[in-house]
Scaffold this motif. Structure first.
Motif, PDB file in Angstrom:
ATOM      1  N   SER A 506      26.949  31.880  28.055  1.00  0.00           N
ATOM      2  CA  SER A 506      27.624  33.191  28.038  1.00  0.00           C
ATOM      3  C   SER A 506      27.603  33.834  29.413  1.00  0.00           C
ATOM      4  O   SER A 506      28.613  34.398  29.874  1.00  0.00           O
ATOM      5  N   TYR A 507      26.459  33.731  30.082  1.00  0.00           N
ATOM      6  CA  TYR A 507      26.319  34.285  31.431  1.00  0.00           C
ATOM      7  C   TYR A 507      27.290  33.592  32.394  1.00  0.00           C
ATOM      8  O   TYR A 507      27.984  34.255  33.171  1.00  0.00           O
ATOM      9  N   ALA A 508      27.356  32.260  32.319  1.00  0.00           N
ATOM     10  CA  ALA A 508      28.243  31.502  33.203  1.00  0.00           C
ATOM     11  C   ALA A 508      29.703  31.835  32.917  1.00  0.00           C
ATOM     12  O   ALA A 508      30.529  31.943  33.845  1.00  0.00           O
ATOM     13  N   GLU A 509      30.058  31.981  31.640  1.00  0.00           N
ATOM     14  CA  GLU A 509      31.439  32.324  31.274  1.00  0.00           C
ATOM     15  C   GLU A 509      31.835  33.690  31.840  1.00  0.00           C
ATOM     16  O   GLU A 509      32.970  33.871  32.319  1.00  0.00           O
ATOM     17  N   LYS A 510      30.924  34.660  31.804  1.00  0.00           N
ATOM     18  CA  LYS A 510      31.217  36.004  32.354  1.00  0.00           C
ATOM     19  C   LYS A 510      31.461  35.920  33.859  1.00  0.00           C
ATOM     20  O   LYS A 510      32.367  36.570  34.395  1.00  0.00           O
ATOM     21  N   LEU A 511      30.623  35.126  34.543  1.00  0.00           N
ATOM     22  CA  LEU A 511      30.818  34.967  35.990  1.00  0.00           C
ATOM     23  C   LEU A 511      32.167  34.348  36.290  1.00  0.00           C
ATOM     24  O   LEU A 511      32.858  34.750  37.239  1.00  0.00           O
ATOM     25  N   LEU A 512      32.569  33.381  35.474  1.00  0.00           N
ATOM     26  CA  LEU A 512      33.827  32.662  35.683  1.00  0.00           C
ATOM     27  C   LEU A 512      35.029  33.569  35.448  1.00  0.00           C
ATOM     28  O   LEU A 512      36.070  33.411  36.109  1.00  0.00           O
ATOM     29  N   LYS A 513      34.899  34.488  34.512  1.00  0.00           N
ATOM     30  CA  LYS A 513      35.996  35.425  34.247  1.00  0.00           C
ATOM     31  C   LYS A 513      36.234  36.357  35.433  1.00  0.00           C
ATOM     32  O   LYS A 513      37.364  36.726  35.739  1.00  0.00           O
ATOM     33  N   LYS A 514      35.146  36.693  36.134  1.00  0.00           N
ATOM     34  CA  LYS A 514      35.261  37.613  37.262  1.00  0.00           C
ATOM     35  C   LYS A 514      35.760  36.919  38.524  1.00  0.00           C
ATOM     36  O   LYS A 514      36.415  37.535  39.366  1.00  0.00           O
ATOM     37  N   ASN A 515      35.438  35.637  38.656  1.00  0.00           N
ATOM     38  CA  ASN A 515      35.772  34.938  39.890  1.00  0.00           C
ATOM     39  C   ASN A 515      35.965  33.458  39.624  1.00  0.00           C
ATOM     40  O   ASN A 515      35.136  32.842  38.962  1.00  0.00           O
ATOM     41  N   LYS A 516      37.019  32.864  40.164  1.00  0.00           N
ATOM     42  CA  LYS A 516      37.315  31.457  39.933  1.00  0.00           C
ATOM     43  C   LYS A 516      36.894  30.573  41.110  1.00  0.00           C
ATOM     44  O   LYS A 516      37.218  29.394  41.128  1.00  0.00           O
ATOM     45  N   ILE A 518      33.762  28.988  43.404  1.00  0.00           N
ATOM     46  CA  ILE A 518      32.313  28.733  43.364  1.00  0.00           C
ATOM     47  C   ILE A 518      31.585  29.439  44.506  1.00  0.00           C
ATOM     48  O   ILE A 518      30.495  30.002  44.319  1.00  0.00           O
ATOM     49  N   GLU A 519      32.186  29.429  45.682  1.00  0.00           N
ATOM     50  CA  GLU A 519      31.535  30.070  46.837  1.00  0.00           C
ATOM     51  C   GLU A 519      31.373  31.565  46.601  1.00  0.00           C
ATOM     52  O   GLU A 519      30.310  32.152  46.883  1.00  0.00           O
ATOM     53  N   ASN A 520      32.414  32.213  46.047  1.00  0.00           N
ATOM     54  CA  ASN A 520      32.331  33.655  45.772  1.00  0.00           C
ATOM     55  C   ASN A 520      31.333  33.951  44.667  1.00  0.00           C
ATOM     56  O   ASN A 520      30.596  34.953  44.725  1.00  0.00           O
ATOM     57  N   ILE A 521      31.313  33.094  43.618  1.00  0.00           N
ATOM     58  CA  ILE A 521      30.326  33.278  42.543  1.00  0.00           C
ATOM     59  C   ILE A 521      28.923  33.153  43.117  1.00  0.00           C
ATOM     60  O   ILE A 521      28.018  33.935  42.785  1.00  0.00           O
ATOM     61  N   SER A 522      28.735  32.183  43.998  1.00  0.00           N
ATOM     62  CA  SER A 522      27.435  31.974  44.637  1.00  0.00           C
ATOM     63  C   SER A 522      26.987  33.218  45.398  1.00  0.00           C
ATOM     64  O   SER A 522      25.830  33.653  45.295  1.00  0.00           O
ATOM     65  N   ASP A 523      27.923  33.798  46.138  1.00  0.00           N
ATOM     66  CA  ASP A 523      27.597  35.020  46.896  1.00  0.00           C
ATOM     67  C   ASP A 523      27.276  36.175  45.965  1.00  0.00           C
ATOM     68  O   ASP A 523      26.358  36.976  46.233  1.00  0.00           O
ATOM     69  N   SER A 524      28.030  36.284  44.863  1.00  0.00           N
ATOM     70  CA  SER A 524      27.876  37.446  43.980  1.00  0.00           C
ATOM     71  C   SER A 524      26.524  37.463  43.264  1.00  0.00           C
ATOM     72  O   SER A 524      26.033  38.533  42.897  1.00  0.00           O
ATOM     73  N   ILE A 525      25.926  36.291  43.043  1.00  0.00           N
ATOM     74  CA  ILE A 525      24.628  36.242  42.333  1.00  0.00           C
ATOM     75  C   ILE A 525      23.492  35.788  43.255  1.00  0.00           C
ATOM     76  O   ILE A 525      22.363  35.574  42.815  1.00  0.00           O
ATOM     77  N   ASN A 526      23.846  35.653  44.559  1.00  0.00           N
ATOM     78  CA  ASN A 526      22.834  35.263  45.555  1.00  0.00           C
ATOM     79  C   ASN A 526      22.129  33.967  45.142  1.00  0.00           C
ATOM     80  O   ASN A 526      20.902  33.871  45.171  1.00  0.00           O
ATOM     81  N   LYS A 527      22.943  32.968  44.758  1.00  0.00           N
ATOM     82  CA  LYS A 527      22.406  31.666  44.314  1.00  0.00           C
ATOM     83  C   LYS A 527      23.198  30.563  45.000  1.00  0.00           C
ATOM     84  O   LYS A 527      24.423  30.566  44.981  1.00  0.00           O
ATOM     85  N   ASN A 528      22.494  29.639  45.625  1.00  0.00           N
ATOM     86  CA  ASN A 528      23.169  28.574  46.362  1.00  0.00           C
ATOM     87  C   ASN A 528      23.931  27.634  45.435  1.00  0.00           C
ATOM     88  O   ASN A 528      23.512  27.382  44.307  1.00  0.00           O
ATOM     89  N   TYR A 529      25.042  27.114  45.937  1.00  0.00           N
ATOM     90  CA  TYR A 529      25.729  26.041  45.217  1.00  0.00           C
ATOM     91  C   TYR A 529      25.371  24.715  45.876  1.00  0.00           C
ATOM     92  O   TYR A 529      24.892  24.658  47.010  1.00  0.00           O
ATOM     93  N   THR A 530      25.609  23.629  45.163  1.00  0.00           N
ATOM     94  CA  THR A 530      25.301  22.275  45.649  1.00  0.00           C
ATOM     95  C   THR A 530      26.600  21.486  45.771  1.00  0.00           C
ATOM     96  O   THR A 530      27.464  21.578  44.898  1.00  0.00           O
ATOM     97  N   THR A 531      26.717  20.724  46.843  1.00  0.00           N
ATOM     98  CA  THR A 531      27.867  19.837  47.022  1.00  0.00           C
ATOM     99  C   THR A 531      27.393  18.395  46.871  1.00  0.00           C
ATOM    100  O   THR A 531      26.452  17.970  47.547  1.00  0.00           O
ATOM    101  N   LEU A 563      36.679  24.320  37.300  1.00  0.00           N
ATOM    102  CA  LEU A 563      36.903  23.993  35.885  1.00  0.00           C
ATOM    103  C   LEU A 563      36.856  25.268  35.060  1.00  0.00           C
ATOM    104  O   LEU A 563      36.082  26.196  35.354  1.00  0.00           O
ATOM    105  N   ASP A 564      37.672  25.300  33.988  1.00  0.00           N
ATOM    106  CA  ASP A 564      37.907  26.573  33.289  1.00  0.00           C
ATOM    107  C   ASP A 564      36.796  26.990  32.340  1.00  0.00           C
ATOM    108  O   ASP A 564      36.910  28.006  31.664  1.00  0.00           O
ATOM    109  N   LYS A 565      35.713  26.199  32.265  1.00  0.00           N
ATOM    110  CA  LYS A 565      34.587  26.610  31.423  1.00  0.00           C
ATOM    111  C   LYS A 565      33.314  25.935  31.915  1.00  0.00           C
ATOM    112  O   LYS A 565      33.360  24.922  32.620  1.00  0.00           O
ATOM    113  N   PRO A 566      32.142  26.518  31.581  1.00  0.00           N
ATOM    114  CA  PRO A 566      30.871  25.873  31.947  1.00  0.00           C
ATOM    115  C   PRO A 566      30.587  24.681  31.035  1.00  0.00           C
ATOM    116  O   PRO A 566      31.093  24.607  29.916  1.00  0.00           O
ATOM    117  N   TYR A 567      29.753  23.770  31.533  1.00  0.00           N
ATOM    118  CA  TYR A 567      29.380  22.573  30.773  1.00  0.00           C
ATOM    119  C   TYR A 567      27.867  22.441  30.710  1.00  0.00           C
ATOM    120  O   TYR A 567      27.159  22.855  31.639  1.00  0.00           O
TER     121      TYR A 567
END
Length: 633
Positions: A506-516, A518-531, A563-567
């Motif tokens: 649910s938390y991931a889905e809310k983040l995805l609705k606000k921003n599509k 990954i880099e922006n989502i990472s900034d918004s929650i101050n959490k690093n992404y992995t490549t 991707l349009d939803k979390p897994y």
């Protein structure tokens, strides 16, 4: 089209293989039951003129179920349901008789030689790796069959197999299909992802007692304890009953003259070979390279090179480590081209180049023994040893069955033990059908028989390895679902895990609705992404694991899209963006035999299924009312 075939193959191939293996594995239990001329109306299904008895249906169903249980073991919850198994068994029986009827219409020939070749390779009839006529007749007799009836059924089985192969071999693989599959397999993707650990959300889960009870009721089968039994058993080992017996001259002579065929030694050859394999004789380049290589080896051998050393260095057969030595073999044990050459050579003689379906060979005969009949003096020692073994085995069997008779007279092992202090009775722990306990490891059929044995009753004398056993079910614990109070902690743990995953999703889905992005989502929650590094479809996603649906959507996405939803993968939740994708160059100069075979298998199975569907559409099929629900009629 190939994608649909591929998905169907993944879903059905293992299950169908198991069902077919189950039919083959119990051929002498199942074959011969169905037929054209059954007078009784009490049959499971009718396919045109063929009536399939309930006995054949039940045997097929039972063996398929047993095979699946062995495969899934402790993961019994992943087994197909009874309804799915019943549906597949009915379908396979129906297909069998549709194909048999068509094979008869096409007059597909089956020779006696083909029947005998098949017969002598059935493991149930082998003794010490060789076909045993005595074992063959005993096994058939134990299953209520005659050799004539069984061999007729086997002939029909070969007819069906030939028709299946004719249909499968009618398909062709095109270059464009190979290219498409190569691209599918070798396209690589790189992703960016943010992971969320559900354990971070556990504190936010409000656990109410009524919710736990509801969860338990909805999932109670997940907590079911399987049926368990405890066995008593007596073990008999041949070495515990050793006897020394004197074999008389008269006994040996009598055995020799009564069994003279045993002492007719057929012509046999001991040979070594060097093999250069050819996997596809349609590939001219491969054939040419293999031919050049074998010609070069032959030239070196003719100059005096040691055959064994050359075999170790160049041969592409498992025998290479033994210098190419194949040991002794008789006629009929090797492929025809190889056999003809080997038996034409004398001891020490070497062949030229011999072509077989495996590739190119050079053969050297190291011993060539002509057919002969052993004299009594030549056979005397082996006869004495054989008679000693026979007498010892007979003595062992007599002693075991004498004790078995006493146990039956006493009613069971427990009662017999109370009157015979000198007997050693072993007791197992409680165990279920998925556990291995001594001495049942590797004997699933015996285990199934014992689970069907009523409590305190005695089994037959059962052979496991070279020992004999008598079992008694000392106690039984029925399968049950524990009370909620007994497993409340386990239920709480499972409920917390499930709800934590839902919170993370649910938390991931809310983040995805606000921003599509990954880099922006990472900034918004101050959490690093992995490549990740690049990976292919069939590989684990580096650092993540396997989720086939997520992988499919990654390779179907546009570069730079999220991707349009979390897994959920391995109890973690992921938001994923396709960072890059690479399509490979297709090497058109290569043959790609693995891809060709993969596509050929899919297309051949599709052709077979289509052929059967056409037969079915023109057939008269009747299914017993009690079974119609499983087939959708």
């Amino acid at each position: 089209m190939l994608k649909q075939f591929r998905n169907q193959k993944r879903l059905l191939s293992v299950f169908l293989w198991l069902v077919i293996a189950a039919f083959i594995g119990t051929i002498f239990l199942v074959w011969g039951v169905g037929g054209k001329n059954q007078s009784s109306n009490n049959y499971a299904l009718k396919v045109n003129e063929y009536k399939v008895s309930y006995e054949e249906y039940q045997n097929s169903y039972q063996n398929t179920t047993d095979t699946l249980r062995q495969l899934f073991g402790n993961q019994s919850g992943q087994m197909p349901s009874n309804e799915e198994i019943q549906k597949q068994v009915i379908t396979e029986l129906k297909n069998k008789y549709l194909l048999l009827g068509q094979a008869h219409k096409l007059n597909i020939p089956v020779s006696d030689t083909e029947v005998m070749n098949e017969l002598t390779n059935i493991s149930s009839f082998l003794q010490n790796g060789q076909f045993s006529p005595e074992r063959y007749t005993n096994v058939l007799r134990a299953n209520g069959l005659t050799p004539a009836a069984f061999e007729q059924s086997l002939k029909e089985d070969i007819k069906i197999s030939k028709l299946r192969n004719m249909i499968r071999n009618s398909t062709r693989v095109t270059p464009s299909e190979i290219k498409k599959e190569y691209t599918y397999r070798n396209t690589e993707a790189k992703i960016r992802y943010i992971s969320f650990n559900p354990s971070s959300f556990k504190d936010s889960v409000n656990v109410k007692n009524e919710d736990l009870r509801t969860y338990f009721v909805e999932n109670k089968e997940n907590y079911r304890a399987p049926e368990e039994i405890k066995l008593k058993f007596i073990e008999f080992a041949p070495q515990d009953f050793d006897i020394e017996t004197d074999i008389t001259q008269q006994e040996m002579e009598s055995y020799y003259f009564q069994n003279k065929s045993e002492f007719s030694q057929p012509e046999k050859v001991r040979a070594s070979h060097i093999l250069i394999r050819v996997r596809n004789f349609d590939n001219e380049t491969e054939v040419k390279n293999a031919r050049n290589k074998i010609e070069n080896i032959l030239a070196q051998l003719k100059k005096g090179k040691d055959f064994a050393e050359m075999a170790k260095k160049y041969s592409e057969d498992a025998s290479a480590q033994n210098g190419g030595d194949l040991g002794y073999f008789k006629k009929g044990e090797m492929i025809k081209e190889f056999e003809n050459t080997a038996f034409s050579l004398e001891t020490g003689e070497m062949s030229g180049i011999v072509k077989t379906v495996f590739g190119f060979h050079i053969i050297k005969v190291t011993d060539h023994q002509k057919a002969k009949e052993l004299t009594f003096q030549e056979a005397k020692d082996s006869i004495a040893e054989k008679l000693k073994e026979r007498n010892a085995e007979q003595y062992f069997n007599d002693r075991v069955f004498r004790i078995y008779s006493k146990i039956l007279k006493a009613s069971n092992i427990s009662a017999y033990q109370s009157k015979n202090d000198n007997v050693t009775v072993h007791t197992t722990k409680y165990f279920n059908t998925y556990e291995n306990v001594y001495p049942l490891k590797g004997s699933p059929d015996v285990k199934r028989q014992l689970f069907d044995l009523p409590e305190t009753e005695v089994s037959n004398v059962i052979d496991i390895g070279d020992k004999k056993y008598i079992f008694e079910v000392a106690d039984r614990k029925d399968s049950y679902v524990p009370e909620f109070s007994e497993i409340e902690d386990k239920v709480r743990q499972d409920y917390l895990q499930e709800q934590s995953i839902q919170k993370a999703l649910s938390y991931a889905e809310k983040l995805l609705k606000k921003n599509k992005n990954i880099e922006n989502i990472s900034d918004s929650i101050n959490k690093n992404y992995t490549t990740t590094p690049f990976f292919k479809r069939a590989e684990n996603i580096p650092g993540v694991g396997i989720n086939s649906k997520m992988t499919e959507n990654i390779f179907g996405a546009k570069k730079g899209s999220t991707l349009d939803k979390p897994y959920t993968v391995n109890s973690k939740v992921y938001l994923v963006e396709l960072a890059d994708i690479k399509t490979p160059d297709f090497p058109a100069d290569k043959d790609h035999p693995d891809i060709r075979n993969f596509i050929a298998n899919i297309k051949s199975e599709t052709a077979l299924n289509s052929y059967i569907s056409k037969l079915e559409s023109n057939a008269e099929i009747w299914i017993a009312p009690s079974l119609r629900g499983y087939i959708g009629n």
